[in-house]
Design a protein around this motif. Structure first.
Motif, PDB file in Angstrom:
ATOM      1  N   PHE A  72      -2.118  21.119  50.484  1.00  0.00           N
ATOM      2  CA  PHE A  72      -2.462  22.583  51.197  1.00  0.00           C
ATOM      3  C   PHE A  72      -3.714  22.413  51.268  1.00  0.00           C
ATOM      4  O   PHE A  72      -4.287  22.431  50.440  1.00  0.00           O
ATOM      5  CB  PHE A  72      -1.624  23.123  50.960  1.00  0.00           C
ATOM      6  CG  PHE A  72       0.054  23.320  51.578  1.00  0.00           C
ATOM      7  CD1 PHE A  72       0.592  22.824  53.103  1.00  0.00           C
ATOM      8  CD2 PHE A  72       0.917  23.375  50.150  1.00  0.00           C
ATOM      9  CE1 PHE A  72       2.160  22.665  52.910  1.00  0.00           C
ATOM     10  CE2 PHE A  72       2.296  22.667  50.645  1.00  0.00           C
ATOM     11  CZ  PHE A  72       2.665  22.471  51.298  1.00  0.00           C
ATOM     12  N   ASN A  73      -4.223  22.831  52.335  1.00  0.00           N
ATOM     13  CA  ASN A  73      -5.799  22.977  52.385  1.00  0.00           C
ATOM     14  C   ASN A  73      -6.440  24.354  51.753  1.00  0.00           C
ATOM     15  O   ASN A  73      -4.725  25.425  50.734  1.00  0.00           O
ATOM     16  CB  ASN A  73      -6.283  23.127  53.964  1.00  0.00           C
ATOM     17  CG  ASN A  73      -5.970  23.655  54.667  1.00  0.00           C
ATOM     18  OD1 ASN A  73      -5.191  25.209  54.528  1.00  0.00           O
ATOM     19  ND2 ASN A  73      -5.459  23.807  56.129  1.00  0.00           N
ATOM     20  N   THR A  74      -7.719  24.975  51.305  1.00  0.00           N
ATOM     21  CA  THR A  74      -7.905  26.340  50.639  1.00  0.00           C
ATOM     22  C   THR A  74      -7.026  27.583  51.496  1.00  0.00           C
ATOM     23  O   THR A  74      -6.966  28.679  50.811  1.00  0.00           O
ATOM     24  CB  THR A  74      -9.394  25.441  50.727  1.00  0.00           C
ATOM     25  OG1 THR A  74      -9.754  24.686  50.120  1.00  0.00           O
ATOM     26  CG2 THR A  74     -10.339  26.947  50.291  1.00  0.00           C
ATOM     27  N   THR A  75      -7.146  27.335  53.137  1.00  0.00           N
ATOM     28  CA  THR A  75      -6.339  28.826  53.452  1.00  0.00           C
ATOM     29  C   THR A  75      -5.564  28.938  52.537  1.00  0.00           C
ATOM     30  O   THR A  75      -5.163  30.055  52.464  1.00  0.00           O
ATOM     31  CB  THR A  75      -6.550  28.298  54.774  1.00  0.00           C
ATOM     32  OG1 THR A  75      -8.292  28.072  55.301  1.00  0.00           O
ATOM     33  CG2 THR A  75      -6.633  29.764  55.777  1.00  0.00           C
ATOM     34  N   ILE A  76      -4.707  27.889  53.464  1.00  0.00           N
ATOM     35  CA  ILE A  76      -3.348  28.118  53.001  1.00  0.00           C
ATOM     36  C   ILE A  76      -2.988  28.512  51.280  1.00  0.00           C
ATOM     37  O   ILE A  76      -2.060  28.823  51.206  1.00  0.00           O
ATOM     38  CB  ILE A  76      -2.729  27.074  52.909  1.00  0.00           C
ATOM     39  CG1 ILE A  76      -2.093  26.372  54.449  1.00  0.00           C
ATOM     40  CG2 ILE A  76      -1.020  26.928  52.493  1.00  0.00           C
ATOM     41  CD1 ILE A  76      -1.282  25.968  54.944  1.00  0.00           C
ATOM     42  N   GLN A  77      -3.688  27.781  50.561  1.00  0.00           N
ATOM     43  CA  GLN A  77      -3.915  27.897  49.622  1.00  0.00           C
ATOM     44  C   GLN A  77      -4.084  29.768  49.274  1.00  0.00           C
ATOM     45  O   GLN A  77      -3.282  30.274  48.706  1.00  0.00           O
ATOM     46  CB  GLN A  77      -4.924  27.552  48.283  1.00  0.00           C
ATOM     47  CG  GLN A  77      -4.807  26.229  47.938  1.00  0.00           C
ATOM     48  CD  GLN A  77      -5.660  25.007  47.948  1.00  0.00           C
ATOM     49  OE1 GLN A  77      -6.433  25.432  47.556  1.00  0.00           O
ATOM     50  NE2 GLN A  77      -5.673  23.515  48.489  1.00  0.00           N
ATOM     51  N   GLY A 116     -17.169  28.326  54.828  1.00  0.00           N
ATOM     52  CA  GLY A 116     -17.164  28.767  55.659  1.00  0.00           C
ATOM     53  C   GLY A 116     -15.598  29.293  55.579  1.00  0.00           C
ATOM     54  O   GLY A 116     -15.588  29.990  56.443  1.00  0.00           O
ATOM     55  N   GLU A 117     -15.021  28.006  55.505  1.00  0.00           N
ATOM     56  CA  GLU A 117     -13.646  28.760  55.648  1.00  0.00           C
ATOM     57  C   GLU A 117     -12.813  29.494  54.391  1.00  0.00           C
ATOM     58  O   GLU A 117     -12.461  30.367  55.362  1.00  0.00           O
ATOM     59  CB  GLU A 117     -12.528  26.770  55.103  1.00  0.00           C
ATOM     60  CG  GLU A 117     -10.925  26.575  55.009  1.00  0.00           C
ATOM     61  CD  GLU A 117     -10.647  25.499  54.483  1.00  0.00           C
ATOM     62  OE1 GLU A 117     -11.194  24.884  54.754  1.00  0.00           O
ATOM     63  OE2 GLU A 117      -9.154  25.696  54.192  1.00  0.00           O
ATOM     64  N   ILE A 118     -13.536  29.380  53.102  1.00  0.00           N
ATOM     65  CA  ILE A 118     -13.696  30.332  52.768  1.00  0.00           C
ATOM     66  C   ILE A 118     -13.639  31.793  53.208  1.00  0.00           C
ATOM     67  O   ILE A 118     -13.437  32.259  52.788  1.00  0.00           O
ATOM     68  CB  ILE A 118     -14.167  30.530  51.068  1.00  0.00           C
ATOM     69  CG1 ILE A 118     -13.417  28.722  50.565  1.00  0.00           C
ATOM     70  CG2 ILE A 118     -13.639  31.424  49.877  1.00  0.00           C
ATOM     71  CD1 ILE A 118     -14.362  28.256  49.525  1.00  0.00           C
TER      72      ILE A 118
HETATM   73  C1  LIG Z   1      -4.790  24.501  57.374  1.00  0.00           C
HETATM   74  O1  LIG Z   1      -4.106  24.279  57.159  1.00  0.00           O
HETATM   75  C2  LIG Z   1      -2.947  24.166  58.485  1.00  0.00           C
HETATM   76  C3  LIG Z   1      -1.784  23.761  58.468  1.00  0.00           C
HETATM   77  O2  LIG Z   1      -1.961  22.709  58.582  1.00  0.00           O
HETATM   78  C4  LIG Z   1      -3.802  24.320  59.282  1.00  0.00           C
HETATM   79  O3  LIG Z   1      -3.065  24.760  60.152  1.00  0.00           O
HETATM   80  C5  LIG Z   1      -5.370  24.831  58.956  1.00  0.00           C
HETATM   81  O4  LIG Z   1      -6.375  24.365  60.540  1.00  0.00           O
HETATM   82  C6  LIG Z   1      -6.140  24.031  58.018  1.00  0.00           C
HETATM   83  N1  LIG Z   1      -7.302  25.482  58.611  1.00  0.00           N
HETATM   84  C7  LIG Z   1      -8.108  24.553  58.117  1.00  0.00           C
HETATM   85  C8  LIG Z   1      -9.135  25.571  57.993  1.00  0.00           C
HETATM   86  O5  LIG Z   1      -8.759  23.341  58.244  1.00  0.00           O
END
Ligand SMILES: *[C@@H]1O[C@H](CO)[C@@H](O)[C@H](O)[C@H]1NC(C)=O
Ligand SMILES: *[C@@H]1O[C@H](CO)[C@@H](O)[C@H](O)[C@H]1NC(C)=O
Ligand SMILES: *[C@@H]1O[C@H](CO)[C@@H](O)[C@H](O)[C@H]1NC(C)=O
Length: 360
Positions: A72-77, A116-118
Motif C-alpha cells: 500500500f502507498n505512503t498515504t495509506i501507510q 508532496g504526498e506526505i
Molecule cells: C494511494 O492508494 C489509494 C488506494 O489505492 C488511492 O486511492 C490513492 O489515490 C493513492 N494515493 C496516492 C497519493 O497515490
C-alpha cells in the motif's frame, strides 16, 4: 483480523460504536500519533513504526514487481499508523527519483512528488509527527534535496534540532505539534547540511542493526552502523544515538539479486515470540539496549500486523484515528501472476543485478 474486530464492534453498545466510528474517520484531537498518552513523551522515547522502502509498491501500479516492499502507498501507510518512511534517492536525467537499487528496476517517481504526498497527509493530520529517512544513493547535496523540499512545500514543517549530534534532548510530540515542526528528516549520508540544517545526517543521530538478512536466525540487535559503534550497543546508547531496528528479510532471486522476502512475511512481522518474529526481535533488542527501539522498520507493514508489536512497546492499547488498509486481494497468487510479467524484462533484471549495491 477484520472479522474479529467486526464481531467485537457488533457487541458494543450503540453509543460506543458511534464514538469508535468517529475516532476512525476523523483525526482525533487530543491524540498525538494516534494516542493521547504519547503527547508528553519525547520524540526519541517512543517507538515509530517504519515502512521500509515506502514508495516501492508490489501492486497493480508496478505490475506486482518483486522489487516492491509494500502493498500500500505512503498515504495509506501513514493513515494506518506508520510514522517513519524510508526510500532511496537516485539521480535520473537531471532529476531526483525514488528508484529501488536501479532506476531500470523500479522508479517510484520524483522525490518532490512523494514529499508532496506526505505534505498533503500531514496537512490533513495536524496532530501527527512524521519521520523521513532518505538513503542518499547518488550523493545529492543538501541544496539538491532542499530544492525538492521547497518544490513540495514541506520545508516549513521541518524540525531542526539544536544539537548536531546524538542527544537525549528531543522535544515531546506535543512540542513538535505545537510548533508545527512535525517532520524530521534523516539522510544516509549527508556530510554537509549547511544549506539546509533540517536535513540531518542519519549516523549522527541514529544507529541501526544489520539490514541484510535472508534467514530468520540472521536477525541480530547488535549495532552495525555507524561503524564507530559497531557491535557496541551500550556506547551507542550512551552517546544518545536512537536505535533503529531493521526487521525484514531478503530472498535470493539469482544473479546476486535480492528481493523482499514476501513468502515468509507472516512470520517475520508477527508479534509472537518464535525465532524470526518481530515480537521476539523487539523484546531482544529492548533488553540489549536497555530501552525500546526508537524506530522499527519492516516490509509489507500491514502484515503481522507489525503495528501490534509497536503498540505493545508504546503501551498503546486503544489507538485513535487510524484507518485500516483498503480491502484488496493481496495474496501471493496475485503477486505470482505479476511475476510472469516481471520475468519478461529479465534482461533488465540481469543489468540490475550487476548494479546491486549495499544500499538498503
Ligand atoms: C494511494 O492508494 C489509494 C488506494 O489505492 C488511492 O486511492 C490513492 O489515490 C493513492 N494515493 C496516492 C497519493 O497515490
Ligand atoms: C475517541 O477519541 C477521544 C479523544 O482522543 C477519546 O477521549 C475517546 O475515549 C475515544 N473513544 C473511543 C471509543 O476510543
Ligand atoms: C521462506 O519460505 C520458503 C518457502 O516458502 C522456505 O523455503 C524458506 O526456507 C523460508 N525462509 C526462511 C528464512 O525461513
Amino acid at each position: 483480523m477484520l472479522l474479529t474486530s467486526l464481531s467485537k464492534l457488533l457487541l458494543l453498545p450503540a453509543v460506543l460504536r458511534t464514538a469508535l466510528a468517529q475516532n476512525t474517520t476523523s483525526s482525533s484531537s487530543g491524540a498525538c500519533n494516534n494516542d493521547p498518552s504519547l503527547c508528553s513523551r519525547q520524540y526519541n522515547e517512543i517507538t515509530h513504526l517504519g515502512a521500509h522502502d515506502s514508495p516501492y509498491l508490489r501492486d497493480e501500479s508496478t505490475r506486482f514487481s518483486t522489487s516492491g516492499n509494500q502493498y500500500f502507498n505512503t498515504t495509506i501507510q501513514l493513515s494506518a499508523g506508520v510514522r517513519l518512511l524510508t526510500t532511496q534517492v537516485h539521480s535520473r536525467n537531471g532529476e531526483w527519483h525514488l528508484c529501488h537499487t536501479s532506476c531500470d528496476l523500479l522508479d517510484a517517481g520524483t522525490l518532490s512528488d512523494w514529499l508532496g504526498e506526505i505534505r498533503d497527509w500531514m496537512e490533513d493530520n495536524p496532530n501527527d509527527v512524521v519521520t523521513v529517512l532518505l538513503v542518499n544513493s547518488n550523493d545529492a547535496s543538501a541544496s539538491d534535496l532542499a530544492g525538492e523540499y521547497e518544490a513540495a512545500g514541506i520545508t516549513q514543517y521541518s524540525y531542526t534540532p539544536s544539537s548536531t549530534e546524538g542527544t537525549l534532548e528531543w522535544p515531546t510530540l506535543q512540542e513538535l505539534i505545537n510548533a508545527d515542526t512535525r517532520l524530521l528528516t534523516f539522510v544516509a549520508s549527508l556530510d554537509d547540511n549547511a544549506a539546509a540544517p533540517y536535513l540531518l545526517d542519519q549516523f549522527n543521530y541514529i544507529f541501526e542493526n544489520d539490514y541484510d538478512n535472508t534467514q530468520f536466525s540472521d536477525f541480530s540487535c547488535a549495532p552495525s552502523r555507524p561503524s564507530s559503534v559497531s557491535g557496541d550497543a551500550s556506547s551507542a546508547i550512551s552517546q544518545g544515538l536512537m536505535p533503529l531496528m531493521n526487521h525484514f528479510l531478503y530472498e535470493e532471486q539469482g544473479f546476486g539479486l535480492q528481493v523482499p522476502d514476501e513468502g515468509n512475511v507472516t512470520t517475520t512481522n508477527a508479534p509472537g515470540s518464535e525465532v524470526g518474529m518481530l515480537g521476539r526481535a523487539a523484546d531482544e533488542c529492548t533488553s540489549q539496549y536497555g530501552r525500546a527501539p526508537t524506530f522499527i522498520l519492516v516490509d509489507f507493514f500491514n502484515v503481522g500486523p507489525a503495528i501490534e508489536t509497536v503498540d505493545a512497546l508504546n503501551q498503546v492499547s486503544n489507538p485513535v484515528g487510524r484507518r485500516s488498509v483498503p480491502e484488496t486481494v493481496q495474496t501471493q497468487s496475485s503477486a505470482a501472476s505479476g511475476m510472469v510479467r516481471v520475468t519478461a524484462s529479465w534482461g533488465c533484471l540481469i543489468v540490475a543485478a550487476m548494479l546491486v549495491s549495499g544500499a538498503a
